[in-house]
Motif scaffolding. Sequence first.
Motif, PDB file in Angstrom:
ATOM      1  N   LEU A 207       9.480  -4.125  -7.478  1.00  0.00           N
ATOM      2  CA  LEU A 207       7.818  -4.008  -6.841  1.00  0.00           C
ATOM      3  C   LEU A 207       7.118  -3.056  -7.042  1.00  0.00           C
ATOM      4  CD1 LEU A 207       9.728  -6.105  -3.033  1.00  0.00           C
ATOM      5  CD2 LEU A 207       9.127  -6.894  -5.509  1.00  0.00           C
ATOM      6  N   GLN A 208       5.541  -3.445  -7.373  1.00  0.00           N
ATOM      7  CA  GLN A 208       4.331  -2.945  -7.192  1.00  0.00           C
ATOM      8  C   GLN A 208       3.793  -2.709  -6.934  1.00  0.00           C
ATOM      9  OE1 GLN A 208       2.736  -3.321 -11.416  1.00  0.00           O
ATOM     10  NE2 GLN A 208       4.493  -4.045 -12.055  1.00  0.00           N
ATOM     11  N   ARG A 209       3.316  -1.510  -6.239  1.00  0.00           N
ATOM     12  CA  ARG A 209       2.342  -1.302  -5.012  1.00  0.00           C
ATOM     13  C   ARG A 209       1.208  -0.562  -5.630  1.00  0.00           C
ATOM     14  NH1 ARG A 209       6.169   3.663  -1.849  1.00  0.00           N
ATOM     15  NH2 ARG A 209       6.516   4.107  -4.015  1.00  0.00           N
ATOM     16  N   LEU A 210       0.037   0.132  -4.910  1.00  0.00           N
ATOM     17  CA  LEU A 210      -1.353  -0.010  -4.827  1.00  0.00           C
ATOM     18  C   LEU A 210      -1.033   1.213  -4.180  1.00  0.00           C
ATOM     19  CD1 LEU A 210      -3.253  -3.526  -3.702  1.00  0.00           C
ATOM     20  CD2 LEU A 210      -2.281  -2.547  -5.734  1.00  0.00           C
ATOM     21  N   THR A 211      -1.662   2.310  -5.139  1.00  0.00           N
ATOM     22  CA  THR A 211      -2.269   3.386  -4.642  1.00  0.00           C
ATOM     23  C   THR A 211      -3.336   3.865  -3.141  1.00  0.00           C
ATOM     24  OG1 THR A 211      -1.048   4.652  -6.313  1.00  0.00           O
ATOM     25  CG2 THR A 211      -2.259   5.938  -5.229  1.00  0.00           C
ATOM     26  N   VAL A 212      -2.803   4.384  -2.694  1.00  0.00           N
ATOM     27  CA  VAL A 212      -4.408   4.842  -1.494  1.00  0.00           C
ATOM     28  C   VAL A 212      -4.723   6.256  -2.138  1.00  0.00           C
ATOM     29  CG1 VAL A 212      -4.821   4.743   0.847  1.00  0.00           C
ATOM     30  CG2 VAL A 212      -3.578   3.103  -0.178  1.00  0.00           C
ATOM     31  N   ARG A 213      -5.519   6.498  -2.214  1.00  0.00           N
ATOM     32  CA  ARG A 213      -5.698   8.188  -2.150  1.00  0.00           C
ATOM     33  C   ARG A 213      -6.709   8.534  -0.709  1.00  0.00           C
ATOM     34  NH1 ARG A 213      -6.257   5.955  -7.378  1.00  0.00           N
ATOM     35  NH2 ARG A 213      -3.970   7.481  -9.216  1.00  0.00           N
TER      36      ARG A 213
ATOM     37  N   TYR B  32      21.378   0.276  -1.499  1.00  0.00           N
ATOM     38  CA  TYR B  32      20.686  -0.113  -1.889  1.00  0.00           C
ATOM     39  C   TYR B  32      19.655  -1.514  -2.106  1.00  0.00           C
ATOM     40  CZ  TYR B  32      19.119   4.839  -1.206  1.00  0.00           C
ATOM     41  OH  TYR B  32      19.546   6.500  -0.641  1.00  0.00           O
ATOM     42  N   GLY B  33      19.456  -2.406  -1.288  1.00  0.00           N
ATOM     43  CA  GLY B  33      19.108  -3.948  -1.465  1.00  0.00           C
ATOM     44  C   GLY B  33      17.963  -4.259  -2.697  1.00  0.00           C
ATOM     45  N   GLN B  34      16.431  -3.057  -2.075  1.00  0.00           N
ATOM     46  CA  GLN B  34      15.372  -3.323  -2.319  1.00  0.00           C
ATOM     47  C   GLN B  34      14.689  -2.174  -3.420  1.00  0.00           C
ATOM     48  OE1 GLN B  34      15.745  -5.564  -0.591  1.00  0.00           O
ATOM     49  NE2 GLN B  34      15.667  -4.050   1.272  1.00  0.00           N
ATOM     50  N   ALA B  35      13.755  -2.056  -4.373  1.00  0.00           N
ATOM     51  CA  ALA B  35      13.434  -0.957  -4.399  1.00  0.00           C
ATOM     52  C   ALA B  35      11.902  -0.853  -5.124  1.00  0.00           C
ATOM     53  CB  ALA B  35      14.295  -0.054  -5.741  1.00  0.00           C
ATOM     54  N   LEU B  36      11.231  -0.031  -4.874  1.00  0.00           N
ATOM     55  CA  LEU B  36       9.488  -0.110  -4.723  1.00  0.00           C
ATOM     56  C   LEU B  36       9.223   1.070  -5.889  1.00  0.00           C
ATOM     57  CD1 LEU B  36       7.776  -0.074  -1.263  1.00  0.00           C
ATOM     58  CD2 LEU B  36       9.046  -2.061  -3.289  1.00  0.00           C
ATOM     59  N   ALA B  37       8.161   0.774  -6.837  1.00  0.00           N
ATOM     60  CA  ALA B  37       7.909   1.980  -8.242  1.00  0.00           C
ATOM     61  C   ALA B  37       6.502   1.902  -6.990  1.00  0.00           C
ATOM     62  CB  ALA B  37       7.508   0.679  -9.313  1.00  0.00           C
ATOM     63  N   VAL B  38       5.532   1.824  -8.652  1.00  0.00           N
ATOM     64  CA  VAL B  38       3.653   1.889  -8.075  1.00  0.00           C
ATOM     65  C   VAL B  38       3.097   1.038  -8.895  1.00  0.00           C
ATOM     66  CG1 VAL B  38       1.781   3.374  -8.384  1.00  0.00           C
ATOM     67  CG2 VAL B  38       4.138   4.588  -7.450  1.00  0.00           C
ATOM     68  N   GLY B  39       2.958   1.215 -10.212  1.00  0.00           N
ATOM     69  CA  GLY B  39       2.299   0.233 -11.441  1.00  0.00           C
ATOM     70  C   GLY B  39       0.899  -0.479 -10.163  1.00  0.00           C
TER      71      GLY B  39
ATOM     72  N   LEU C  98       1.073  -1.369  -0.134  1.00  0.00           N
ATOM     73  CA  LEU C  98      -0.133   0.076  -0.219  1.00  0.00           C
ATOM     74  C   LEU C  98       0.803   0.989  -0.442  1.00  0.00           C
ATOM     75  CD1 LEU C  98      -2.719  -0.863   2.710  1.00  0.00           C
ATOM     76  CD2 LEU C  98      -3.209  -1.191   0.565  1.00  0.00           C
ATOM     77  N   MET C  99       0.648   1.858  -0.992  1.00  0.00           N
ATOM     78  CA  MET C  99       0.857   2.874  -0.861  1.00  0.00           C
ATOM     79  C   MET C  99       0.718   5.189  -0.527  1.00  0.00           C
ATOM     80  SD  MET C  99       3.170   5.384  -3.983  1.00  0.00           S
ATOM     81  CE  MET C  99       1.528   5.378  -4.890  1.00  0.00           C
ATOM     82  N   TYR C 100       0.661   5.244   0.571  1.00  0.00           N
ATOM     83  CA  TYR C 100       0.436   6.658   0.858  1.00  0.00           C
ATOM     84  C   TYR C 100       1.310   8.011   1.118  1.00  0.00           C
ATOM     85  CZ  TYR C 100      -2.632   3.460   3.568  1.00  0.00           C
ATOM     86  OH  TYR C 100      -4.243   2.237   4.355  1.00  0.00           O
ATOM     87  N   HIS C 101       0.505   8.867   1.633  1.00  0.00           N
ATOM     88  CA  HIS C 101       1.592   9.559   1.274  1.00  0.00           C
ATOM     89  C   HIS C 101       1.073  10.959   2.950  1.00  0.00           C
ATOM     90  CE1 HIS C 101       2.282   8.500  -3.261  1.00  0.00           C
ATOM     91  NE2 HIS C 101       3.264   9.507  -3.332  1.00  0.00           N
TER      92      HIS C 101
ATOM     93  N   GLY D 298       7.207   7.393  -8.898  1.00  0.00           N
ATOM     94  CA  GLY D 298       6.957   5.303  -9.003  1.00  0.00           C
ATOM     95  C   GLY D 298       8.199   5.304 -10.418  1.00  0.00           C
ATOM     96  N   TYR D 299       9.065   6.766 -11.491  1.00  0.00           N
ATOM     97  CA  TYR D 299       9.638   6.041 -12.049  1.00  0.00           C
ATOM     98  C   TYR D 299      11.332   5.606 -11.858  1.00  0.00           C
ATOM     99  CZ  TYR D 299       6.111  10.179 -13.728  1.00  0.00           C
ATOM    100  OH  TYR D 299       5.450  10.534 -13.794  1.00  0.00           O
ATOM    101  N   SER D 300      10.876   4.720 -13.096  1.00  0.00           N
ATOM    102  CA  SER D 300      12.726   4.494 -13.071  1.00  0.00           C
ATOM    103  C   SER D 300      12.773   3.155 -14.838  1.00  0.00           C
ATOM    104  CB  SER D 300      13.108   3.680 -12.065  1.00  0.00           C
ATOM    105  OG  SER D 300      12.098   2.057 -12.418  1.00  0.00           O
TER     106      SER D 300
END
Length: 266
Positions: free
Chosen positions: A211-217, A191-198, A9-12, A176-178
């Motif tokens: 690794l992909q995440r789900l946006t929570v708005r 860094y051993g791992q990194a998250l995108a969005v997707g 889950l991706m929060y801000h 989320g850009y790479s």
Amino acid sequence: MSSQPVPILMYHAVAHAPAAATRELSVAPDSFAEQMEVLAAGGFTPVTTARLAASWRSGRPLPSRPVLITFDDGYEGVHGHALPALARHDFTATVFITTGWLRGAYDTGGALDTMLDWPQVKELAHAGLEIGGHSHTHPQLDQLSEDALRFELLRCREILADETGGAPHSFAYPYGYSDAAVRRLVRATGYGQALAVGNRLARRRQGPYALQRLTVRRTTGIEEFARCVEGSGVARTFAKDRALTKGYALVRRTRKLRRKAGLTRV
């Protein structure tokens, strides 16, 4: 080795009255608390980004219903509102820090809302949350020169090591850009791992640096949230996001190629 998909889950921001620039991606404190209740009632066990990646590398088992709770940028409400709700359930999370946006000696300006300060970051780490990197000034990393990219990654890493007593293991790409070059340098800088969005469930086959995440708005309703963490509502909920992401990825690749060819100003 388990290939069980995992919701990340991706929060801000978590705020009652967020700034206009963060409103869409902020969550009201009451909504966040209700979402944590859903996870607890559903038998989910939050893990950190580092633990998920280590498990998928080594084959060590995860809890039966793992979930990752992540926060990008480092907004003050993560300490003021999210931390008490997490503590109520003994939940952990990962907070990805934009070091140049936090209040204190390294502030470069540009923050979109009220940010954490360094004592609050230390309190989050002391409470058991993982502190990860999110660059120094939050640029689009895939549009930078190699030197500028290296600076963003290393400066962030150095500051976090100085302030928390340990270098971060995990990274989240701003916006989320790479691309392949960004991912290689993220790995090379430690860094051993990194998250995108997707906006998909995370799976081992995505690799530890995508690794992909789900946006929570702010508009994410509780029923929609529950469906997404169960995996049943992901495709429908994020269909538009995926289409826009695919189109904008092509635009960014074209811009980068034109700059390399000297056809646009850097």
